[in-house]
Design a protein around this motif. Structure first.
Motif, PDB file in Angstrom:
ATOM      1  N   UNK A 184       1.599   9.382   2.023  1.00 27.19           N
ATOM      2  CA  UNK A 184       3.025   9.101   1.626  1.00 27.19           C
ATOM      3  C   UNK A 184       3.658   9.748   2.829  1.00 27.19           C
ATOM      4  N   UNK A 185       3.428  11.256   2.773  1.00 27.78           N
ATOM      5  CA  UNK A 185       4.277  11.830   3.921  1.00 27.78           C
ATOM      6  C   UNK A 185       4.357  10.894   5.315  1.00 27.78           C
ATOM      7  N   UNK A 186       3.188  10.019   5.559  1.00 23.34           N
ATOM      8  CA  UNK A 186       2.838   9.204   6.656  1.00 23.34           C
ATOM      9  C   UNK A 186       3.411   8.179   6.856  1.00 23.34           C
ATOM     10  N   UNK A 201       0.533  -1.157  -0.008  1.00 20.18           N
ATOM     11  CA  UNK A 201       0.368  -0.486   0.088  1.00 20.18           C
ATOM     12  C   UNK A 201       1.051   1.020  -0.086  1.00 20.18           C
ATOM     13  N   UNK A 202       2.431   2.079   0.436  1.00 18.89           N
ATOM     14  CA  UNK A 202       2.648   2.737   0.526  1.00 18.89           C
ATOM     15  C   UNK A 202       3.246   2.689  -0.822  1.00 18.89           C
ATOM     16  N   UNK A 203       3.912   1.746  -1.513  1.00 23.86           N
ATOM     17  CA  UNK A 203       3.943   2.381  -2.822  1.00 23.86           C
ATOM     18  C   UNK A 203       2.869   2.091  -3.801  1.00 23.86           C
ATOM     19  N   UNK A 204       1.426   1.802  -3.574  1.00 24.53           N
ATOM     20  CA  UNK A 204       0.644   2.823  -4.348  1.00 24.53           C
ATOM     21  C   UNK A 204       0.055   4.105  -4.587  1.00 24.53           C
ATOM     22  N   UNK A 205      -0.079   4.439  -2.949  1.00 27.40           N
ATOM     23  CA  UNK A 205       0.348   5.597  -2.380  1.00 27.40           C
ATOM     24  C   UNK A 205       0.642   6.577  -3.175  1.00 27.40           C
ATOM     25  N   UNK A 229      -4.825  14.338  -4.801  1.00 21.85           N
ATOM     26  CA  UNK A 229      -3.562  14.995  -4.425  1.00 21.85           C
ATOM     27  C   UNK A 229      -3.608  14.793  -2.967  1.00 21.85           C
ATOM     28  N   UNK A 230      -4.440  15.857  -2.283  1.00 21.66           N
ATOM     29  CA  UNK A 230      -4.219  16.259  -1.011  1.00 21.66           C
ATOM     30  C   UNK A 230      -3.863  14.563  -0.101  1.00 21.66           C
ATOM     31  N   UNK A 231      -4.734  14.397  -0.316  1.00 26.10           N
ATOM     32  CA  UNK A 231      -5.240  12.501   0.195  1.00 26.10           C
ATOM     33  C   UNK A 231      -3.948  11.877   0.345  1.00 26.10           C
ATOM     34  N   UNK A 269      -7.875   3.877   0.739  1.00 26.43           N
ATOM     35  CA  UNK A 269      -7.675   3.524  -0.654  1.00 26.43           C
ATOM     36  C   UNK A 269      -8.976   2.612  -1.542  1.00 26.43           C
ATOM     37  N   UNK A 270      -9.476   1.630  -0.506  1.00 27.19           N
ATOM     38  CA  UNK A 270     -10.466   1.544  -1.368  1.00 27.19           C
ATOM     39  C   UNK A 270     -11.929   2.183  -1.731  1.00 27.19           C
ATOM     40  N   UNK A 271     -11.906   3.125  -0.464  1.00 25.75           N
ATOM     41  CA  UNK A 271     -13.538   4.458  -0.567  1.00 25.75           C
ATOM     42  C   UNK A 271     -12.927   5.258  -2.327  1.00 25.75           C
ATOM     43  N   UNK A 272     -12.153   5.644  -1.961  1.00 26.57           N
ATOM     44  CA  UNK A 272     -10.957   6.734  -3.155  1.00 26.57           C
ATOM     45  C   UNK A 272     -11.337   5.565  -4.137  1.00 26.57           C
TER      46      UNK A 272
END
Length: 489
Positions: free
Chosen positions: A427-429, A196-200, A420-422, A380-383
């Protein structure tokens, strides 16, 4: 070694398919003068000409990077002067493909504009570049271009105003393509859900790229809060955003020394390339390129519109989170649409259930660590579900030309205000966790967030070009046909 000597020594000639051929390609010499109406100075200090001048000895052919395409479409070369690896693409205005089974040659127009799309839209300061892309990691770096058969490349008409063949040199990416990564994670023997980190990270980088193309807003402007397109900006539509056109590069592993920031292994450069089909939205109709979505309606070139990119990038994100579970979904999909086992299912059903929606139970179906952790977050799924187009996914007779379908597709504002904001926040987290925690199997449900294992082995990149077409004579004959394409009409 003679055949008798080989027999006595127990050695035999190396089979043709294992022979490496040292094929040298000369550097294109920038012509002293181009047609006077071309907006290009003859000054050899332009970045393109200066780069070519720094490689006078030419290049060694290493690989044809697209084996299904004729030689020259995309090649990996090694500079004989610096040892630098570069990607070379040779684009014909009118390209002759391999003969069909009937013996007839297939032709296609690779570009109708004065210069190819990958020159019109490029990270290069040059008069032929119509939209200078910013020096950001999500755009490819065009190092130089030349004309292999000058002056014959300007034979398109009596005035010699158009080049028939461009040779483009790009900085090479060492991580392969996103398509390659998806294939490796889809392998049931060694793969797993894409971390998931890579997906974001992919979502953030490709969203920044698409937003720039549509609005002209740079990274700095977006991070400062800009949300309106620049005044006077003419949107650029990429038109072919797909996994094959997304490249990866691991800075910390470039050169094999393993130095640099180890977080790069979880968050490599994500590069959107393949601008050969790109258009300005105000391009003349004769310059329009076919849509990647054309198969759902008309095959004719269509007016470039920004919704194409928004849909394609969303479809790519959705495929990233379903690739490991595609076999189960494909079986279920065939039952829904009555597709025969040997037929290719409707592509947009790749990641949806029978009711046309993204699998809402995806996280339960794709579990990590023996079912102790979910593969992907609800966030992620909701987005990703916001890209759903149920009317299109349920009805094979519906096309993107249908007004109700078009209204269901998110626009660039959706990328700016929501995606983009999400993605930046997520990614920052993840980056704040540090490499050791991200790469730990125990901390990530039994699977590391380090994706660098998909990187092609650098040792194989520098093996000179080899040919596997049977006999030596057959190999050389086939090679001569392929190489003839490299040096112009």
């Amino acid at each position: 070694m003679s055949s008798s000597a080989e027999e006595k020594s127990g050695r035999t000639a190396t089979p043709a398919k294992f022979r490496q051929l040292h094929v040298k390609l000369p550097t294109e010499t920038p012509p002293a003068q181009l047609p006077p109406h071309w907006p290009r100075p003859s000054d050899s200090t332009t970045p393109s000409n200066a780069w070519l001048a720094a490689h006078p000895r030419g290049f060694l052919l290493l690989h044809n990077m697209h084996e299904s395409q004729p030689m020259g479409k995309c090649m990996l070369l090694e500079s004989l002067d610096t040892g630098e690896l570069v990607v070379n693409k040779r684009l014909y205005r009118y390209s002759r493909r391999y003969p069909r089974a009937s013996g007839e040659a297939a032709w296609q127009t690779e570009y109708a504009t004065r210069a190819p799309g990958e020159v019109r839209f490029a990270r290069l300061d040059d008069p032929l570049v119509e939209a200078r892309l910013p020096d950001e990691p999500y755009f490819p770096e065009l190092l130089a271009y030349g004309f292999p058969a000058w002056p014959r490349t300007f034979a398109a008409n009596a005035h010699g105003s158009q080049a028939d063949l461009f040779s483009l040199y790009f900085r090479r990416c060492n991580g392969g393509s996103l398509s390659n990564l998806m294939e490796m994670y889809a392998d049931a023997a060694v793969g797993a859900p894409v971390p998931e980190p890579f997906v974001w990270h992919v979502i953030e980088q490709l969203t920044r790229a698409v937003v720039f193309l549509h609005t002209g807003l740079t990274r700095a402007e977006l991070d400062a809060g800009a949300r309106r397109a620049k005044d006077g900006w003419v949107p650029i539509v990429h038109r072919t955003i797909k996994a094959d056109n997304v490249l990866l590069h691991f800075d910390s592993l470039d050169g094999g020394d393993g130095g640099g920031d180890p977080l790069d292994r979880c968050f490599p450069r994500v590069v959107l390339e393949g601008f050969d089909q790109a258009n300005f939205t105000n391009d003349a109709e004769e310059w329009w390129c076919p849509r990647a979505l054309a198969s759902y309606a008309s095959q004719k070139p269509q007016r470039p519109e920004c919704w194409e990119d928004v849909h394609l990038v969303g479809e790519l994100f959705r495929r990233l989170v379903t690739v490991h579970d595609c076999a189960r979904m494909q079986d279920a999909r065939r039952q829904v649409v009555s597709v025969q086992p040997d037929e290719e299912p409707f592509s947009l059903r790749f990641d949806v259930e029978g009711d046309g929606r993204l699998d809402r139970h995806l996280s339960r179906n794709l579990q990590l660590g023996g079912g102790k952790a979910l593969a992907y977050s609800d966030e992620l799924i909701k987005l990703l579900m916001k890209w759903e187009i149920p009317a299109l996914q349920q009805n094979l007779e519906s096309f993107f030309a249908d007004e109700d379908i078009r209204k269901s597709i998110p626009d660039t504002k959706f990328l700016l205000d929501e995606v983009l904001p999400l993605a930046v926040k997520k990614v920052k987290e993840y980056r704040a966790l540090g490499f050791d925690k991200l790469a730990s199997d125990a901390d990530n449900g039994g699977w590391s967030a380090d994706v660098s294992w998909v990187m092609p082995d650098p040792a194989f990149e520098r093996i000179p070009y080899s040919n596997n077409r049977g006999s030596v004579e057959h190999s050389l004959s086939a090679l001569r046909v392929e190489l003839a394409r490299l040096f112009g009409p």
